[in-house]
Design a protein around this motif. Sequence first.
Motif, PDB file in Angstrom:
ATOM      1  N   ASN A  10      16.192 -12.498  -3.041  1.00 34.94           N
ATOM      2  CA  ASN A  10      17.203 -12.245  -2.020  1.00 34.94           C
ATOM      3  C   ASN A  10      17.507 -13.449  -1.134  1.00 34.94           C
ATOM      4  O   ASN A  10      18.311 -13.338  -0.201  1.00 34.94           O
ATOM      5  N   TYR A  11      16.870 -14.586  -1.413  1.00 32.28           N
ATOM      6  CA  TYR A  11      17.026 -15.744  -0.535  1.00 32.28           C
ATOM      7  C   TYR A  11      17.378 -17.003  -1.312  1.00 32.28           C
ATOM      8  O   TYR A  11      16.844 -17.245  -2.403  1.00 32.28           O
ATOM      9  N   ALA A  12      18.263 -17.801  -0.694  1.00 29.04           N
ATOM     10  CA  ALA A  12      18.473 -19.143  -1.199  1.00 29.04           C
ATOM     11  C   ALA A  12      17.208 -19.964  -0.984  1.00 29.04           C
ATOM     12  O   ALA A  12      16.453 -19.725  -0.028  1.00 29.04           O
ATOM     13  N   MET A  13      16.985 -20.897  -1.868  1.00 33.57           N
ATOM     14  CA  MET A  13      15.816 -21.765  -1.786  1.00 33.57           C
ATOM     15  C   MET A  13      16.259 -23.223  -1.761  1.00 33.57           C
ATOM     16  O   MET A  13      17.258 -23.592  -2.394  1.00 33.57           O
ATOM     17  N   ASN A  14      15.496 -24.019  -1.050  1.00 33.32           N
ATOM     18  CA  ASN A  14      15.867 -25.413  -0.839  1.00 33.32           C
ATOM     19  C   ASN A  14      14.714 -26.352  -1.161  1.00 33.32           C
ATOM     20  O   ASN A  14      13.548 -25.998  -0.945  1.00 33.32           O
ATOM     21  N   TRP A  15      15.075 -27.519  -1.629  1.00 33.76           N
ATOM     22  CA  TRP A  15      14.128 -28.631  -1.723  1.00 33.76           C
ATOM     23  C   TRP A  15      14.581 -29.722  -0.752  1.00 33.76           C
ATOM     24  O   TRP A  15      15.741 -30.145  -0.777  1.00 33.76           O
ATOM     25  N   TYR A  16      13.653 -30.151   0.091  1.00 43.24           N
ATOM     26  CA  TYR A  16      13.865 -31.276   0.989  1.00 43.24           C
ATOM     27  C   TYR A  16      12.916 -32.403   0.577  1.00 43.24           C
ATOM     28  O   TYR A  16      11.957 -32.190  -0.175  1.00 43.24           O
ATOM     29  N   ARG A  17      13.162 -33.570   1.137  1.00 48.12           N
ATOM     30  CA  ARG A  17      12.220 -34.670   0.990  1.00 48.12           C
ATOM     31  C   ARG A  17      12.170 -35.477   2.282  1.00 48.12           C
ATOM     32  O   ARG A  17      13.136 -35.498   3.041  1.00 48.12           O
ATOM     33  N   GLN A  18      11.027 -36.090   2.483  1.00 53.96           N
ATOM     34  CA  GLN A  18      10.870 -36.938   3.660  1.00 53.96           C
ATOM     35  C   GLN A  18      10.111 -38.193   3.264  1.00 53.96           C
ATOM     36  O   GLN A  18       8.955 -38.107   2.813  1.00 53.96           O
ATOM     37  N   ALA A  19      10.776 -39.314   3.434  1.00 53.74           N
ATOM     38  CA  ALA A  19      10.158 -40.605   3.168  1.00 53.74           C
ATOM     39  C   ALA A  19       9.650 -41.175   4.485  1.00 53.74           C
ATOM     40  O   ALA A  19      10.159 -40.832   5.558  1.00 53.74           O
ATOM     41  N   PRO A  20       8.659 -42.058   4.427  1.00 53.98           N
ATOM     42  CA  PRO A  20       8.124 -42.648   5.661  1.00 53.98           C
ATOM     43  C   PRO A  20       9.221 -43.321   6.480  1.00 53.98           C
ATOM     44  O   PRO A  20      10.027 -44.093   5.948  1.00 53.98           O
ATOM     45  N   GLY A  21       9.261 -42.976   7.768  1.00 56.88           N
ATOM     46  CA  GLY A  21      10.234 -43.596   8.656  1.00 56.88           C
ATOM     47  C   GLY A  21      11.638 -43.070   8.541  1.00 56.88           C
ATOM     48  O   GLY A  21      12.548 -43.572   9.205  1.00 56.88           O
ATOM     49  N   LYS A  22      11.829 -42.061   7.707  1.00 60.38           N
ATOM     50  CA  LYS A  22      13.177 -41.502   7.518  1.00 60.38           C
ATOM     51  C   LYS A  22      13.195 -40.033   7.908  1.00 60.38           C
ATOM     52  O   LYS A  22      12.154 -39.356   7.940  1.00 60.38           O
ATOM     53  N   GLU A  23      14.392 -39.534   8.174  1.00 60.62           N
ATOM     54  CA  GLU A  23      14.536 -38.126   8.505  1.00 60.62           C
ATOM     55  C   GLU A  23      14.395 -37.271   7.247  1.00 60.62           C
ATOM     56  O   GLU A  23      14.644 -37.726   6.135  1.00 60.62           O
ATOM     57  N   ARG A  24      14.014 -36.039   7.474  1.00 58.08           N
ATOM     58  CA  ARG A  24      13.930 -35.097   6.370  1.00 58.08           C
ATOM     59  C   ARG A  24      15.338 -34.857   5.811  1.00 58.08           C
ATOM     60  O   ARG A  24      16.288 -34.664   6.562  1.00 58.08           O
ATOM     61  N   GLU A  25      15.438 -34.860   4.499  1.00 59.57           N
ATOM     62  CA  GLU A  25      16.739 -34.824   3.825  1.00 59.57           C
ATOM     63  C   GLU A  25      16.788 -33.637   2.873  1.00 59.57           C
ATOM     64  O   GLU A  25      15.853 -33.434   2.082  1.00 59.57           O
ATOM     65  N   LEU A  26      17.890 -32.872   2.934  1.00 56.42           N
ATOM     66  CA  LEU A  26      18.088 -31.797   1.964  1.00 56.42           C
ATOM     67  C   LEU A  26      18.473 -32.411   0.624  1.00 56.42           C
ATOM     68  O   LEU A  26      19.478 -33.115   0.532  1.00 56.42           O
ATOM     69  N   VAL A  27      17.689 -32.129  -0.395  1.00 56.90           N
ATOM     70  CA  VAL A  27      17.914 -32.704  -1.722  1.00 56.90           C
ATOM     71  C   VAL A  27      18.733 -31.761  -2.596  1.00 56.90           C
ATOM     72  O   VAL A  27      19.682 -32.180  -3.254  1.00 56.90           O
ATOM     73  N   ALA A  28      18.353 -30.488  -2.591  1.00 63.51           N
ATOM     74  CA  ALA A  28      19.028 -29.533  -3.472  1.00 63.51           C
ATOM     75  C   ALA A  28      18.810 -28.129  -2.941  1.00 63.51           C
ATOM     76  O   ALA A  28      17.794 -27.848  -2.308  1.00 63.51           O
ATOM     77  N   LEU A  29      19.774 -27.266  -3.218  1.00 60.15           N
ATOM     78  CA  LEU A  29      19.614 -25.862  -2.876  1.00 60.15           C
ATOM     79  C   LEU A  29      20.130 -25.007  -4.016  1.00 60.15           C
ATOM     80  O   LEU A  29      20.973 -25.432  -4.803  1.00 60.15           O
ATOM     81  N   ILE A  30      19.600 -23.795  -4.076  1.00 60.77           N
ATOM     82  CA  ILE A  30      20.061 -22.837  -5.058  1.00 60.77           C
ATOM     83  C   ILE A  30      20.224 -21.492  -4.372  1.00 60.77           C
ATOM     84  O   ILE A  30      19.319 -21.030  -3.669  1.00 60.77           O
ATOM     85  N   THR A  31      21.369 -20.878  -4.542  1.00 61.44           N
ATOM     86  CA  THR A  31      21.648 -19.610  -3.898  1.00 61.44           C
ATOM     87  C   THR A  31      21.046 -18.457  -4.693  1.00 61.44           C
ATOM     88  O   THR A  31      20.484 -18.643  -5.781  1.00 61.44           O
ATOM     89  N   THR A  32      21.195 -17.272  -4.151  1.00 59.82           N
ATOM     90  CA  THR A  32      20.700 -16.087  -4.851  1.00 59.82           C
ATOM     91  C   THR A  32      21.478 -15.850  -6.140  1.00 59.82           C
ATOM     92  O   THR A  32      20.979 -15.194  -7.055  1.00 59.82           O
ATOM     93  N   PHE A  33      22.693 -16.372  -6.204  1.00 62.76           N
ATOM     94  CA  PHE A  33      23.511 -16.235  -7.405  1.00 62.76           C
ATOM     95  C   PHE A  33      23.275 -17.346  -8.409  1.00 62.76           C
ATOM     96  O   PHE A  33      23.876 -17.356  -9.477  1.00 62.76           O
ATOM     97  N   GLY A  34      22.425 -18.314  -8.051  1.00 62.93           N
ATOM     98  CA  GLY A  34      22.156 -19.425  -8.950  1.00 62.93           C
ATOM     99  C   GLY A  34      23.083 -20.598  -8.771  1.00 62.93           C
ATOM    100  O   GLY A  34      23.033 -21.554  -9.549  1.00 62.93           O
TER     101      GLY A  34
END
Length: 115
Positions: free
Chosen positions: A31-55
Amino acid sequence: QVHLVESGGGLVQPGGSLRLSCSASGFSFSNYAMNWYRQAPGKERELVALITTFGTNNYADSVKGRFTISRVNPLNTVYLQMNSLEHEDTAVYLCNVRRSGHDYWGQGTQVTVAS
């Protein structure tokens, strides 16, 4: 209680591939979208990819054409297939779900791209 556990990180050479997994529990995963983030040293957290409930997928411009997000609802798992890895992809990769206005995070898995 929401619980997210990432796995699959490691050391890989430029041009290589890795597949990250995030195992979820404590909520109705499908029932929920899911996300992958990444954080490199000295950088802000970045949204890399998301997938909705519908794919439906969406990607950061920096990873389009190289990364693929997918989910298997019966396994409560979301994946991130990463191909053609570059030095700039080095970061801690974190799984995320937003539920009832609150962000939940896993502990992260380290991806290091180096020769």
